[in-house]
Motif scaffolding. Sequence first.
Motif, PDB file in Angstrom:
ATOM      1  N   ALA A  11       0.818  -1.220   0.000  1.00  0.00           N
ATOM      2  CA  ALA A  11       0.000   0.000   0.000  1.00  0.00           C
ATOM      3  C   ALA A  11       0.847   1.263   0.000  1.00  0.00           C
ATOM      4  O   ALA A  11       0.322   2.355  -0.215  1.00  0.00           O
ATOM      5  CB  ALA A  11      -0.938   0.002   1.208  1.00  0.00           C
ATOM      6  N   GLY A  12       2.149   1.148   0.276  1.00  0.00           N
ATOM      7  CA  GLY A  12       3.021   2.309   0.250  1.00  0.00           C
ATOM      8  C   GLY A  12       3.468   2.799   1.616  1.00  0.00           C
ATOM      9  O   GLY A  12       3.924   3.942   1.747  1.00  0.00           O
ATOM     10  N   LYS A  13       3.373   1.940   2.641  1.00  0.00           N
ATOM     11  CA  LYS A  13       3.729   2.358   4.002  1.00  0.00           C
ATOM     12  C   LYS A  13       5.198   2.772   4.108  1.00  0.00           C
ATOM     13  O   LYS A  13       5.509   3.851   4.622  1.00  0.00           O
ATOM     14  CB  LYS A  13       3.438   1.207   4.984  1.00  0.00           C
ATOM     15  CG  LYS A  13       1.978   0.785   5.033  1.00  0.00           C
ATOM     16  CD  LYS A  13       1.736  -0.295   6.073  1.00  0.00           C
ATOM     17  CE  LYS A  13       2.422  -1.618   5.753  1.00  0.00           C
ATOM     18  NZ  LYS A  13       1.884  -2.256   4.531  1.00  0.00           N
ATOM     19  N   THR A  14       6.087   1.928   3.649  1.00  0.00           N
ATOM     20  CA  THR A  14       7.521   2.207   3.775  1.00  0.00           C
ATOM     21  C   THR A  14       7.913   3.435   2.966  1.00  0.00           C
ATOM     22  O   THR A  14       8.710   4.263   3.422  1.00  0.00           O
ATOM     23  CB  THR A  14       8.344   0.987   3.331  1.00  0.00           C
ATOM     24  OG1 THR A  14       7.975  -0.144   4.125  1.00  0.00           O
ATOM     25  CG2 THR A  14       9.829   1.234   3.489  1.00  0.00           C
ATOM     26  N   THR A  15       7.350   3.588   1.781  1.00  0.00           N
ATOM     27  CA  THR A  15       7.646   4.761   0.950  1.00  0.00           C
ATOM     28  C   THR A  15       7.243   6.048   1.659  1.00  0.00           C
ATOM     29  O   THR A  15       7.999   7.034   1.690  1.00  0.00           O
ATOM     30  CB  THR A  15       6.909   4.652  -0.398  1.00  0.00           C
ATOM     31  OG1 THR A  15       7.348   3.480  -1.080  1.00  0.00           O
ATOM     32  CG2 THR A  15       7.176   5.871  -1.260  1.00  0.00           C
ATOM     33  N   LEU A  16       6.053   6.052   2.263  1.00  0.00           N
ATOM     34  CA  LEU A  16       5.578   7.243   2.965  1.00  0.00           C
ATOM     35  C   LEU A  16       6.443   7.542   4.185  1.00  0.00           C
ATOM     36  O   LEU A  16       6.838   8.694   4.421  1.00  0.00           O
ATOM     37  CB  LEU A  16       4.117   7.065   3.384  1.00  0.00           C
ATOM     38  CG  LEU A  16       3.516   8.200   4.217  1.00  0.00           C
ATOM     39  CD1 LEU A  16       3.582   9.528   3.464  1.00  0.00           C
ATOM     40  CD2 LEU A  16       2.074   7.866   4.605  1.00  0.00           C
ATOM     41  N   ILE A  17       6.751   6.527   4.960  1.00  0.00           N
ATOM     42  CA  ILE A  17       7.533   6.741   6.179  1.00  0.00           C
ATOM     43  C   ILE A  17       8.948   7.222   5.841  1.00  0.00           C
ATOM     44  O   ILE A  17       9.491   8.097   6.518  1.00  0.00           O
ATOM     45  CB  ILE A  17       7.554   5.455   7.028  1.00  0.00           C
ATOM     46  CG1 ILE A  17       6.194   5.300   7.698  1.00  0.00           C
ATOM     47  CG2 ILE A  17       8.672   5.481   8.063  1.00  0.00           C
ATOM     48  CD1 ILE A  17       6.040   4.060   8.525  1.00  0.00           C
ATOM     49  N   THR A  18       9.540   6.678   4.799  1.00  0.00           N
ATOM     50  CA  THR A  18      10.876   7.115   4.391  1.00  0.00           C
ATOM     51  C   THR A  18      10.874   8.600   4.059  1.00  0.00           C
ATOM     52  O   THR A  18      11.792   9.347   4.433  1.00  0.00           O
ATOM     53  CB  THR A  18      11.356   6.304   3.176  1.00  0.00           C
ATOM     54  OG1 THR A  18      11.409   4.914   3.539  1.00  0.00           O
ATOM     55  CG2 THR A  18      12.730   6.755   2.723  1.00  0.00           C
ATOM     56  N   ALA A  19       9.834   9.070   3.369  1.00  0.00           N
ATOM     57  CA  ALA A  19       9.739  10.488   3.021  1.00  0.00           C
ATOM     58  C   ALA A  19       9.389  11.354   4.236  1.00  0.00           C
ATOM     59  O   ALA A  19       9.834  12.494   4.338  1.00  0.00           O
ATOM     60  CB  ALA A  19       8.691  10.687   1.934  1.00  0.00           C
TER      61      ALA A  19
END
Length: 198
Positions: A11-19
């Motif tokens: 769902a994009g959890k890691t991408t969002l948290i990294t940003a």
Amino acid sequence: MRIAVVGAYGAGKTTLITAATARLGLPAAHGTPMRDPAGSRPKPLEQTTEPELIQLVVRRHAERLLAEAAHPEGFLSDGSLLHEWIYATVRLAVGLHPGSDEDPQFVTADPESPYRSVLDHLGREFVQRAVTAYDAFVHLPVEFPLSDDPPPISEHFRTLSDRLLLKTLHDTGVPLHTATGPLTSRLQTLSTLCTVER
């Protein structure tokens, strides 16, 4: 602020948290990947037995507790204390690649199976911990198709996982926010939440 960013696989959890970590100044707390059960021959996750799957859930749950406890001032959690339990519950109930039936109301553990009954009781403990562990949950709905080739789970498995996650959170009454759209929109939602909560 203790925020859990939740959603189904991909769902994009890691991408969002990294940003978000750099922008918000909050550290990230990650659970480690589901690995081979201790004492067993290494094998793909989809080949683990029911007791091995429960062992992995308990191990990763403990690792996530420690990762979050290392940041008492606040953190962004990649997933939550419910994450592995949701995955295992759906896995034991319908398998790794369930059929295309689009209308199950929700997934629950089968009380006739001792492993599913154990997982159901673990879930009650995990839910109680999650209620007090976070100030808010940010849900990322399934908006993008799986990019893995071959995908480790089916799209229907993702739908069932997300449905169980949302039902569980709604039943507890915890603060739940939704972040949708491209990364910039999701990041703005998360930033606004942190500003308001502080």
